[in-house]
Motif scaffolding. Structure first.
Motif, PDB file in Angstrom:
ATOM      1  N   UNK A   1       0.839  -1.277  -0.142  1.00  0.00           N
ATOM      2  CA  UNK A   1      -0.079  -0.210  -0.104  1.00  0.00           C
ATOM      3  C   UNK A   1       1.113   1.150   0.453  1.00  0.00           C
ATOM      4  N   UNK A   2       0.014   2.540  -0.783  1.00  0.00           N
ATOM      5  CA  UNK A   2       1.581   2.909  -0.863  1.00  0.00           C
ATOM      6  C   UNK A   2       0.890   4.680   0.482  1.00  0.00           C
ATOM      7  N   UNK A   3       1.618   4.915   0.847  1.00  0.00           N
ATOM      8  CA  UNK A   3       2.519   5.714   1.329  1.00  0.00           C
ATOM      9  C   UNK A   3       1.176   5.853   2.917  1.00  0.00           C
ATOM     10  N   UNK A   4       1.593   6.317   3.654  1.00  0.00           N
ATOM     11  CA  UNK A   4       0.803   6.860   5.055  1.00  0.00           C
ATOM     12  C   UNK A   4      -0.720   6.019   4.928  1.00  0.00           C
ATOM     13  N   UNK A   5      -1.061   7.696   3.683  1.00  0.00           N
ATOM     14  CA  UNK A   5      -2.499   7.099   3.221  1.00  0.00           C
ATOM     15  C   UNK A   5      -3.046   5.392   3.092  1.00  0.00           C
ATOM     16  N   UNK A   6      -2.237   4.730   2.051  1.00  0.00           N
ATOM     17  CA  UNK A   6      -2.496   3.300   1.549  1.00  0.00           C
ATOM     18  C   UNK A   6      -2.378   2.731   3.060  1.00  0.00           C
ATOM     19  N   UNK A   7      -1.030   2.399   4.015  1.00  0.00           N
ATOM     20  CA  UNK A   7      -1.047   1.057   4.651  1.00  0.00           C
ATOM     21  C   UNK A   7      -2.041   2.262   5.709  1.00  0.00           C
ATOM     22  N   UNK A   8      -2.676   3.319   6.085  1.00  0.00           N
ATOM     23  CA  UNK A   8      -4.511   3.160   6.794  1.00  0.00           C
ATOM     24  C   UNK A   8      -4.984   2.127   6.911  1.00  0.00           C
ATOM     25  N   UNK A   9      -5.296   2.355   5.025  1.00  0.00           N
ATOM     26  CA  UNK A   9      -6.558   1.717   4.853  1.00  0.00           C
ATOM     27  C   UNK A   9      -5.784   0.306   4.623  1.00  0.00           C
ATOM     28  N   UNK A  10      -4.575  -0.336   4.208  1.00  0.00           N
ATOM     29  CA  UNK A  10      -4.805  -1.323   4.900  1.00  0.00           C
ATOM     30  C   UNK A  10      -4.672  -2.555   5.675  1.00  0.00           C
ATOM     31  N   UNK A  11      -4.050  -1.535   6.508  1.00  0.00           N
ATOM     32  CA  UNK A  11      -4.487  -2.107   7.614  1.00  0.00           C
ATOM     33  C   UNK A  11      -5.827  -2.167   8.295  1.00  0.00           C
ATOM     34  N   UNK A  12      -6.687  -0.809   8.612  1.00  0.00           N
ATOM     35  CA  UNK A  12      -7.488  -1.056   9.036  1.00  0.00           C
ATOM     36  C   UNK A  12      -8.902  -1.734   7.983  1.00  0.00           C
ATOM     37  N   UNK A  13      -8.599  -2.363   6.627  1.00  0.00           N
ATOM     38  CA  UNK A  13      -9.178  -3.530   6.679  1.00  0.00           C
ATOM     39  C   UNK A  13      -9.465  -4.475   6.919  1.00  0.00           C
ATOM     40  N   UNK A  14      -8.350  -4.909   7.348  1.00  0.00           N
ATOM     41  CA  UNK A  14      -7.874  -6.415   7.947  1.00  0.00           C
ATOM     42  C   UNK A  14      -8.527  -6.108   9.518  1.00  0.00           C
ATOM     43  N   UNK A  15      -9.062  -4.937   9.846  1.00  0.00           N
ATOM     44  CA  UNK A  15      -9.924  -5.006  11.689  1.00  0.00           C
ATOM     45  C   UNK A  15     -11.078  -4.486  11.603  1.00  0.00           C
ATOM     46  N   UNK A  16     -11.849  -6.017  12.319  1.00  0.00           N
ATOM     47  CA  UNK A  16     -13.261  -4.784  12.211  1.00  0.00           C
ATOM     48  C   UNK A  16     -13.387  -4.465  12.821  1.00  0.00           C
TER      49      UNK A  16
END
Length: 281
Positions: free
Chosen positions: A126-141
């Protein structure tokens, strides 16, 4: 806006009409056709400009519950859009999410030219802080739902580590409300958005890049010179692997190149199309 029924559901799209060559502008995750408004207006006199509103969060029509809205699923919908409208020799222009790469990597014959502007590519996912935030948030209910609530608060989305960091110039609040209003209001839109976020593998764009080595048509990689989320080094590497690739940087622009500097981007698009005429049928 006209509408078109695809396998996943009905989408809206912009179509300026006319007899000019087709130029298809593709938006990214959490955006809609408004990202391309200035580019559309600048090109419409000489080209038939089309902008499909893809089901990436800011769409107004939720898709069918069983629709495949993974990265590959969105790429297939884009290919379906080209096919249904019989767009041949189209110049396909992508910003942000790299779904057009996946379609080009499959060798879709309707693509006459490929333009990639500041988007996920190679290992930058995932790109940048923004992408990483979405990526990891999508893995948490419940994680993505909480992230989306930040778009209710201007001070939060304006942060450089959030949406505000994707543009060089301040984003108008009315645009942000337009983009994220459907996600905040409609559970079905959130379902579609979640599907994409949860179904993009970290190897998706690496594998696509390998297949792009055999893309045998003209390609332009036009990157935001000041992009922090999608570093220019990624764009240069992407251009190098495309057999007919050329790399340019768009000054005074970050990820949202068509919003930050549409004038410079339009000039590059016109030059690219003129220097690479479509083959005669």
């Amino acid at each position: 806006m006209p509408e078109l029924e695809l396998s996943a559901g009905v989408i809206d799209y912009v179509d300026t009409g006319g007899d000019g060559e087709p130029v298809v502008l593709v938006h990214g995750l959490g955006f809609d056709e408004s990202v391309w408004a200035a580019v559309t207006e600048a090109l419409r006199e000489d080209y038939r400009v089309l902008v499909p509103v893809l089901p990436l969060g800011s769409h107004r029509r939720p898709m069918r519950p069983d629709a495949d809205l993974s990265a590959h699923g969105i790429a297939r919908l884009l290919g379906e859009f080209l096919e249904r409208l019989d767009l041949r020799g189209a110049t396909l222009v992508q910003n942000d999410a790299g779904t057009s790469q996946l379609l080009a990597a499959e060798g879709d014959e309707r693509i006459g030219r490929l333009v990639l502007t500041s988007c996920e590519a190679l290992s930058n996912y995932p790109p940048g802080v923004q992408g990483k935030s979405l990526y990891w948030a999508s893995r948490v209910p419940g994680g993505l739902f909480l992230v989306l609530q930040s778009f209710r608060v201007p001070a939060l989305w304006r942060m450089q580590t959030a949406l505000g960091g994707m543009a060089k110039h301040p984003l108008p609040p009315e645009l942000v409300r337009r983009w994220y209003g459907p996600l905040l209001r409609d559970a079905a839109n959130r379902r579609d958005f979640y599907k994409f976020c949860r179904n993009v593998d970290r190897n998706t764009y690496v594998e696509a890049a390998e297949r792009l080595r055999s893309f045998d048509r003209p390609a332009l990689v036009a990157w935001g010179a000041e992009d922090r989320m999608m570093p220019p080094a990624t764009g240069r590497r992407l251009a190098e692997l495309l057999p007919q690739g050329r790399y340019v940087e768009i000054p005074d622009a970050r990820t949202l190149v068509p919003l930050d500097n549409p004038t410079a981007l339009v000039a590059e698009l016109r030059q690219f199309i003129e220097e690479n005429p479509a083959p005669k049928p």
